[in-house]
Design an enzyme around this catalytic site. Structure first.
Site, PDB file in Angstrom:
ATOM      1  CG  ASP A  82     -19.842  -6.446 -21.613  1.00 38.43           C
ATOM      2  OD1 ASP A  82     -18.490  -6.819 -21.152  1.00 38.43           O
ATOM      3  OD2 ASP A  82     -19.940  -5.777 -22.694  1.00 38.43           O
ATOM      4  CG  ASP A 109     -14.507  -5.480 -25.798  1.00 37.41           C
ATOM      5  OD1 ASP A 109     -14.280  -6.629 -26.626  1.00 37.41           O
ATOM      6  OD2 ASP A 109     -14.943  -4.847 -26.169  1.00 37.41           O
TER       7      ASP A 109
END
Length: 368
Positions: free
Chosen positions: A107, A166
Site C-alpha cells: 500500500d 487488493d
C-alpha cells in the site's frame, strides 16, 4: 465473382457491427460524455488536501486520483491541469518531502507509479529516480524481513506478498509503470508471475474472489482491485508471455461472473452476490473500467459486454454531483469475517476511493 461478393458483404457486415458496438462506448446522452464528467472529477482534485496513510504519507487513494488525473490531462491535452498536477508534486521534492511513502508495504510502494507516470509524460529524470526504487524495493528483501517474507522471495515472488486481493492492483501498477518507462521485461514478468499466484490461490469457482482467504465474502471494491489489476496487466503484458494465457483465462472468468451479478440498474452491490445489499460506486466503476477496456482491447465479446459497460457508465454518472464528488463510496475497509460488517460500512461522498475509479472509466472511454 460470387466469392468476391460474399467476402465484400461479410466485410461490410463486420464493419457495421463493429461500428455499432463502438457507438455503445462513444455516443452518450447529454451530461454523460466522459470528457465532461472527467473534467469535473479531475479538477476537484485541485481543491482537495492530502489524504495521508496512517497520518504520515501520501496514501494510495490520493496517489491514484493524482495519477489518473495526469492521464486524463494527457488524453485531453489539458495543459493547465497537467501544470497544476506537476506543480503540486514539486512540493514533494521540497517542503513536503516527509510525505513521501516509505518502501515496506504494497500500500506504500504503489506510490512509485505516480512519479513514473510523470517521468513518462515529462521525461524529467527526477521523477524516474524517485519512482523506480519503489518498484525495485518491492522485490529487494530487507535485512529485517520476516521468515514468511523471505520464503515468498525465495520462490520468486515479492517479499510483500500477503494474498489479499487488493495487492494485485498495488503490485501491478508500480511494476507495469516501471516496465513502460524502462522496457525491462523483468518488471512486467514479476507482476505476471505474482498475478498467476493470486489467481491460483484466491479465485473461486464462480470467478470472483473472497476479500481474503479467511474472509469468505465477495466485497465489491476488493474484487474491483483485482478486476482493475488484471486489466492493467493485460494491457501491457507482451503477447509472448508464458503467463498471459492463464491470466487472460482468469480475467474472462471473472468478467463473466461480474456480468451475471450486474444489477438491473447497471451497478454492482457492496457485497456482489447479495441482492439486498446497497449499490456501491467505487467497485462498480472498477468493474466498468474492466469491461470497457476488455471490449476495446478485444478480450471480451463486444456484442455481450459493450451494452453492459455502457449501462454501468450511465448508472455511475448519476452519482456525481455538480462539484465532481462521487457519492455512495464505501470507506477504507479492512478485512473482517463478519458479513454484517460489510453491510454496515460507512458511505461517503467525495472519498478519494471513489474519485479515481471514475477517471479510470473516463480515460478508458477516451482512449483510441
Amino acid at each position: 465473382m460470387l466469392k468476391k461478393t460474399v467476402l465484400f458483404l461479410l466485410t461490410i457486415c463486420s464493419f457495421q457491427f463493429s461500428f455499432a458496438q463502438h457507438k455503445e462506448l462513444t455516443d452518450f446522452p447529454e451530461g454523460y460524455a466522459p470528457e465532461e464528467v472527467g473534467k469535473l472529477i479531475a479538477y476537484r482534485f485541485v481543491y482537495m488536501g492530502n489524504a495521508l496513510h496512517a497520518g504520515k504519507w501520501i496514501g494510495y487513494p490520493q496517489t491514484f486520483y493524482w495519477k489518473s488525473g495526469l492521464n486524463f490531462a494527457e488524453l485531453t491535452q489539458d495543459k493547465s491541469l497537467t501544470t497544476y498536477l506537476k506543480n503540486r508534486f514539486e512540493l514533494l521534492f521540497d517542503k513536503d518531502k516527509a510525505l513521501l511513502p516509505i518502501k515496506n508495504h504494497v500500500d506504500l510502494n504503489m506510490f512509485g507509479s505516480l512519479p513514473l507516470t510523470l517521468y513518462r509524460i515529462t521525461e524529467d529524470k527526477r521523477y524516474f529516480d524517485l519512482g523506480l526504487p519503489y518498484a525495485d524495493t518491492q522485490w529487494e528483501v530487507p535485512a529485517d524481513a520476516k521468515t514468511e517474507e523471505k520464503a515468498w522471495a525465495n520462490e520468486g515472488f515479492s517479499w510483500q506478498t500477503r494474498l489479499w486481493i487488493d495487492d494485485m492492483y498495488m503490485i501491478t501498477i508500480v511494476q507495469s509503470e516501471a516496465y513502460k518507462v524502462t522496457g525491462d521485461r523483468k518488471y512486467i514478468d514479476r507482476a505476471a508471475k505474482e498475478m498467476v499466484l493470486y489467481l491460483d490461490e484466491l479465485q473461486r469457482p464462480n470467478g470472483l474472489f473472497y476479500h481474503a482467504p479467511d474472509v469468505p465474502f465477495y466485497w465489491g471494491r476488493g474484487n474491483g482491485w483485482m478486476a482493475a489489476g488484471v486489466t492493467e496487466l493485460l494491457r501491457y503484458l507482451p503477447e509472448d508471455s508464458e503467463y498471459r494465457p492463464h491470466i487472460l483465462e482468469g480475467y474472462r472468468k471473472m468478467m463473466a461472473s461480474l456480468k451475471q451479478y450486474q444489477q438491473p440498474n447497471g451497478m454492482w452491490n457492496q457485497l456482489i452476490d447479495e441482492a439486498d445489499c446497497w449499490a456501491e460506486t467505487s467497485g462498480s466503476a472498477m468493474f466498468a473500467y474492466a469491461f470497457i477496456t476488455g471490449v476495446k482491447q478485444g478480450w471480451l465479446d463486444s456484442k455481450e459486454y459493450a451494452p453492459a459497460a455502457r449501462k454501468a457508465w450511465i448508472a455511475l454518472v448519476d452519482y456525481v454531483d455538480e462539484k465532481g464528488s462521487v457519492s455512495e463510496v464505501c470507506v477504507g475497509t479492512n478485512k473482517k469475517n463478519d458479513k454484517q460488517y460489510y453491510y454496515d460500512r460507512p458511505r461517503r461522498t467525495g472519498d478519494f476511493h471513489g474519485q479515481f475509479p471514475y477517471l479510470w472509466c473516463v480515460n478508458a472511454l477516451l482512449e483510441q
